[in-house]
Every structure is written in structure tokens, then in C-alpha cells.
Design a protein around this motif. Sequence first.
Motif, PDB file in Angstrom:
ATOM      1  N   ALA A 265      -8.782  -7.323   1.656  1.00 45.09           N
ATOM      2  CA  ALA A 265      -8.304  -7.366   3.036  1.00 45.09           C
ATOM      3  C   ALA A 265      -7.977  -5.966   3.547  1.00 45.09           C
ATOM      4  O   ALA A 265      -8.202  -5.661   4.725  1.00 45.09           O
ATOM      5  N   LEU A 266      -7.457  -5.107   2.676  1.00 44.09           N
ATOM      6  CA  LEU A 266      -7.160  -3.736   3.087  1.00 44.09           C
ATOM      7  C   LEU A 266      -8.444  -2.979   3.404  1.00 44.09           C
ATOM      8  O   LEU A 266      -8.530  -2.277   4.423  1.00 44.09           O
ATOM      9  N   VAL A 267      -9.457  -3.116   2.555  1.00 38.89           N
ATOM     10  CA  VAL A 267     -10.739  -2.460   2.829  1.00 38.89           C
ATOM     11  C   VAL A 267     -11.332  -2.976   4.129  1.00 38.89           C
ATOM     12  O   VAL A 267     -11.805  -2.203   4.974  1.00 38.89           O
ATOM     13  N   ALA A 268     -11.314  -4.300   4.327  1.00 39.57           N
ATOM     14  CA  ALA A 268     -11.860  -4.874   5.561  1.00 39.57           C
ATOM     15  C   ALA A 268     -11.091  -4.377   6.786  1.00 39.57           C
ATOM     16  O   ALA A 268     -11.682  -4.119   7.841  1.00 39.57           O
ATOM     17  N   THR A 269      -9.784  -4.212   6.646  1.00 36.15           N
ATOM     18  CA  THR A 269      -8.964  -3.716   7.751  1.00 36.15           C
ATOM     19  C   THR A 269      -9.345  -2.292   8.122  1.00 36.15           C
ATOM     20  O   THR A 269      -9.505  -1.966   9.307  1.00 36.15           O
ATOM     21  N   VAL A 270      -9.507  -1.440   7.109  1.00 39.44           N
ATOM     22  CA  VAL A 270      -9.803  -0.039   7.440  1.00 39.44           C
ATOM     23  C   VAL A 270     -11.247   0.131   7.915  1.00 39.44           C
ATOM     24  O   VAL A 270     -11.531   1.023   8.727  1.00 39.44           O
ATOM     25  N   VAL A 271     -12.160  -0.723   7.446  1.00 40.47           N
ATOM     26  CA  VAL A 271     -13.521  -0.680   7.990  1.00 40.47           C
ATOM     27  C   VAL A 271     -13.477  -0.948   9.489  1.00 40.47           C
ATOM     28  O   VAL A 271     -14.131  -0.255  10.288  1.00 40.47           O
ATOM     29  N   GLN A 272     -12.702  -1.936   9.890  1.00 41.74           N
ATOM     30  CA  GLN A 272     -12.572  -2.241  11.313  1.00 41.74           C
ATOM     31  C   GLN A 272     -11.954  -1.069  12.069  1.00 41.74           C
ATOM     32  O   GLN A 272     -12.385  -0.720  13.177  1.00 41.74           O
ATOM     33  N   GLU A 273     -10.964  -0.441  11.482  1.00 47.76           N
ATOM     34  CA  GLU A 273     -10.334   0.715  12.123  1.00 47.76           C
ATOM     35  C   GLU A 273     -11.308   1.879  12.261  1.00 47.76           C
ATOM     36  O   GLU A 273     -11.332   2.569  13.293  1.00 47.76           O
ATOM     37  N   ILE A 274     -12.107   2.096  11.241  1.00 43.69           N
ATOM     38  CA  ILE A 274     -13.109   3.167  11.299  1.00 43.69           C
ATOM     39  C   ILE A 274     -14.095   2.917  12.429  1.00 43.69           C
ATOM     40  O   ILE A 274     -14.452   3.818  13.196  1.00 43.69           O
ATOM     41  N   GLU A 275     -14.522   1.672  12.555  1.00 44.64           N
ATOM     42  CA  GLU A 275     -15.508   1.332  13.574  1.00 44.64           C
ATOM     43  C   GLU A 275     -14.956   1.456  14.996  1.00 44.64           C
ATOM     44  O   GLU A 275     -15.717   1.600  15.944  1.00 44.64           O
ATOM     45  N   THR A 276     -13.638   1.397  15.132  1.00 51.55           N
ATOM     46  CA  THR A 276     -13.044   1.591  16.458  1.00 51.55           C
ATOM     47  C   THR A 276     -12.594   3.031  16.678  1.00 51.55           C
ATOM     48  O   THR A 276     -11.962   3.338  17.695  1.00 51.55           O
ATOM     49  N   GLY A 277     -12.889   3.903  15.713  1.00 52.43           N
ATOM     50  CA  GLY A 277     -12.626   5.331  15.880  1.00 52.43           C
ATOM     51  C   GLY A 277     -11.258   5.795  15.447  1.00 52.43           C
ATOM     52  O   GLY A 277     -10.875   6.942  15.726  1.00 52.43           O
ATOM     53  N   ARG A 278     -10.511   4.969  14.748  1.00 53.06           N
ATOM     54  CA  ARG A 278      -9.180   5.381  14.292  1.00 53.06           C
ATOM     55  C   ARG A 278      -9.310   6.361  13.133  1.00 53.06           C
ATOM     56  O   ARG A 278      -9.932   6.041  12.118  1.00 53.06           O
ATOM     57  N   PRO A 279      -8.717   7.555  13.232  1.00 53.86           N
ATOM     58  CA  PRO A 279      -8.847   8.529  12.142  1.00 53.86           C
ATOM     59  C   PRO A 279      -7.952   8.149  10.955  1.00 53.86           C
ATOM     60  O   PRO A 279      -6.929   7.478  11.117  1.00 53.86           O
ATOM     61  N   ALA A 280      -8.361   8.608   9.792  1.00 51.10           N
ATOM     62  CA  ALA A 280      -7.546   8.391   8.598  1.00 51.10           C
ATOM     63  C   ALA A 280      -6.368   9.349   8.597  1.00 51.10           C
ATOM     64  O   ALA A 280      -6.515  10.519   8.976  1.00 51.10           O
ATOM     65  N   PRO A 281      -5.196   8.902   8.164  1.00 50.77           N
ATOM     66  CA  PRO A 281      -4.049   9.814   8.061  1.00 50.77           C
ATOM     67  C   PRO A 281      -4.295  10.845   6.965  1.00 50.77           C
ATOM     68  O   PRO A 281      -4.731  10.501   5.867  1.00 50.77           O
ATOM     69  N   GLN A 282      -4.039  12.093   7.263  1.00 52.50           N
ATOM     70  CA  GLN A 282      -4.242  13.160   6.278  1.00 52.50           C
ATOM     71  C   GLN A 282      -2.931  13.411   5.535  1.00 52.50           C
ATOM     72  O   GLN A 282      -2.212  14.377   5.801  1.00 52.50           O
ATOM     73  N   VAL A 283      -2.644  12.529   4.588  1.00 53.04           N
ATOM     74  CA  VAL A 283      -1.407  12.593   3.825  1.00 53.04           C
ATOM     75  C   VAL A 283      -1.501  13.723   2.806  1.00 53.04           C
ATOM     76  O   VAL A 283      -2.511  13.867   2.118  1.00 53.04           O
ATOM     77  N   GLU A 284      -0.437  14.514   2.699  1.00 53.18           N
ATOM     78  CA  GLU A 284      -0.424  15.626   1.748  1.00 53.18           C
ATOM     79  C   GLU A 284      -0.552  15.117   0.312  1.00 53.18           C
ATOM     80  O   GLU A 284       0.033  14.091  -0.067  1.00 53.18           O
ATOM     81  N   HIS A 285      -1.294  15.887  -0.489  1.00 50.44           N
ATOM     82  CA  HIS A 285      -1.550  15.492  -1.875  1.00 50.44           C
ATOM     83  C   HIS A 285      -0.238  15.309  -2.646  1.00 50.44           C
ATOM     84  O   HIS A 285      -0.079  14.341  -3.399  1.00 50.44           O
ATOM     85  N   HIS A 286       0.713  16.220  -2.478  1.00 52.86           N
ATOM     86  CA  HIS A 286       1.952  16.139  -3.264  1.00 52.86           C
ATOM     87  C   HIS A 286       2.718  14.861  -2.933  1.00 52.86           C
ATOM     88  O   HIS A 286       3.394  14.293  -3.796  1.00 52.86           O
ATOM     89  N   ARG A 287       2.616  14.391  -1.683  1.00 54.64           N
ATOM     90  CA  ARG A 287       3.319  13.160  -1.322  1.00 54.64           C
ATOM     91  C   ARG A 287       2.675  11.956  -2.005  1.00 54.64           C
ATOM     92  O   ARG A 287       3.376  11.039  -2.452  1.00 54.64           O
ATOM     93  N   LEU A 288       1.367  11.955  -2.108  1.00 57.20           N
ATOM     94  CA  LEU A 288       0.690  10.866  -2.811  1.00 57.20           C
ATOM     95  C   LEU A 288       1.030  10.875  -4.298  1.00 57.20           C
ATOM     96  O   LEU A 288       1.251   9.822  -4.904  1.00 57.20           O
TER      97      LEU A 288
END
Length: 379
Positions: A265-288
Motif C-alpha cells: 500500500a505504501l508503494v502504491a501510494t507513492v506511485v500515485q504521488e509521483i504520477e501527480t508530480g509530488r516530489p520526494a522529501p530529501q531527508v538527511e542521511h544522518h536522520r535516517l
Amino acid sequence: MTPGVAEQVRPVDTARTELLTVGVEEEFLLTDPATGAAVPAVHAVLERVPPELAGQVQLEFQTSQVEIGSPPGLELAALRHSLALLRSGVADAAEQAGARLVAVGTGPVPGPVPPVVDKPRYHQMVERLGLLVPSPGSNGMHVHVGVGEPDLAVEVLNHLRPWLPILHAATANSPFYEGADTDYASWRSMLWERWPSVAPTPYLESYAHYQRLIDELIATGIMLDDGMLYWYSRLSATYPTVEIRIGDVCPSLDDTILIAALCRALVATVVQEIETGRPAPQVEHHRLVGAHWRAAHDGLEGRAVDPETGDLRPAWHVLRDLFERVRPQLDRHGDLGLVTYLLGKLHSHGTGAARQRAIFDRSGQLSDVLDELARETRG
């Protein structure tokens, strides 16, 4: 200058709105029924696996491990049926070989370290990594979600990054190691993170960038090949899937199915977001890195890093946020009712780590923990 994947805005492609397939790989520990220690029994077990299941059961890195893999499909009921047959069939084979199949992240009790499987590639890995390798076995769960187009799949990886730590927390199932409580919910994660190619997936500019990073990691000697790319999500080296590989193997099928459904469901959600042009959050590596450490330490019984703010919050609240975020795709894939039930069950009973500790608190015996894990493994 070619725009990065986050800057590319495309119209919605209706061909991509189809339901996504999901498949699961699970790794298990083979133990001595009397002592609970890991045993090098995998070849004897494989000889006894029923022929109709043999193609879905294979060797893993150490002779104390065995792996199963379900075929990809659309229905969670079919996934559960497939995994149930595999778990029970391999558990029977293990018992016939004088061992026991246990779904646990790594060995809870002390014992000799079983050797690696006798394959040239594995011996090369031992040569390269040295003392990083020895442990009773590192047993994870990998969820494959069907995304066939490489450029789209790389964009999906970017969008997944901040949400993977809470899934990591939900799979925590290795609190004990060498006979002691490690104070971590997933000690397997801490052992696994010693390997140089284990890390949160970096932010990727394109599929070409993804391939270039793999080439660089091989050229520098960190990896032997692309199969050693152990980022927490990646493109499968074998299948046209996004592979999410952050968690311990789950003790029960209920846990496994819940995580598989949330991943899809998470993958399907982000595929939909990508198709509507929503950019991915650029989270800092150290925070991850910190968020995954917190997940391994606390599981769901403590706190988690909020994917959007970076604040610490009760882990169950963050998991609930994920559920609400992906609810429309759970509904669309026909999974909402089952996932609601399974999430409630997990909330009531706790993660695998919490359940193990509860048993140990009652009896003080790791043998009782292993008995319950073996029962849950079989289903």
C-alpha cells in the motif's frame, strides 16, 4: 542540465494505476531442539522438503539458515496460503532432520557459529569481510512489490525513505543474543549494520545514478556484485520489483501479512504521488540512520522518529500515521479490513520482541521463548 527525478512532473499514466503484486521472502534459523543453539542442518533439511515445495526453498548464507519465497500475486489470501504451506513443510523437514525451524532475527542462545554454505561467492564474502561475518545467522524478511519500470522504481525508492524506519520497528524480533537481553528490540539489525553495504537508501537522481553507485561500490571492493547491495530498499537484482528489506523475519504469518500489505500500500501510494508530480522529501542521511537505530532499539514499544518533522513520538502513533496515509490503497487492493484487524492484533500482543520478553519475564527461560517462536513459526 537534466532534471533530477524529483523535479520531473508528468501526467498521470493510467496504465500504472493497476493493482500491484506482492511477494515475500523469509529467512529462518535452524536450531537444536534441546539446547536452542543454531545448528548447521540446512542440507539435511533441504533433502527432506516435499518436492512440490522444493523450488521455493533455498540455501542462505550460513548452514544454520534456510529461506523460503512466495510467488508474487495480488491476493493476500493466496500469499498467506503459500507461506503457510512453505513454513509448515520446512518445519516438518527440519524436525525430520533433527532440527527445529524458528522465525527469529538471530540466535537467542550461545553456541558454536555454524559455517557458511560451501559456495565460492560466500567464501569470497568471508574473505572480504573477515570477523564481521560470524553470528548464529541473520534472518530477515524481504517484501517485493511489482514496479517494472526502472526509472519509476527509483523514484519510488526516494519516496519510501522516511517511512521505512517505522516498518523496521514493526518487525523487531531479536531482543536476545548469546543468552542475554541486548536492550534492543532488533539485535539482528545491529549485527547486520556492521556490513559496509547495509544502509538507508540514498537519495537517487535517476536510474543511471542508481547504477553508477552500484558500479562504484563494486569498484571500491565494498561489494562483490549487485546482489550485495543491502540498502533498506532497492530494485531487485532478479525480479521487476521494488524490494523492501528492513526487518527481522516475523514470528507469525499474521505479522508477515500485515507488513507485506503495508509495504504494498505504501508503494502504491507513492506511485500515485509521483504520477501527480509530488516530489520526494530529501531527508538527511544522518536522520535516517538515527531513525533506523531508534527502530532497532525501541521497536514499537518506545518512540520513533516522525517521518515529516524529525521529532520523537510514540512509535504506535507513527505507525498509525502510516496506516492512515496508505488507507486508500489498502482499500483499493481489498486489504483494508484484514489490515485493520491485524494492526489491532499487533497492538494488543506487541511485536515479536515484546512477545519474547513477556515470555521470558514469566518463566526466566529462553527455552520457553524458543518453544513459542517455533509454534508461531509453524502457524
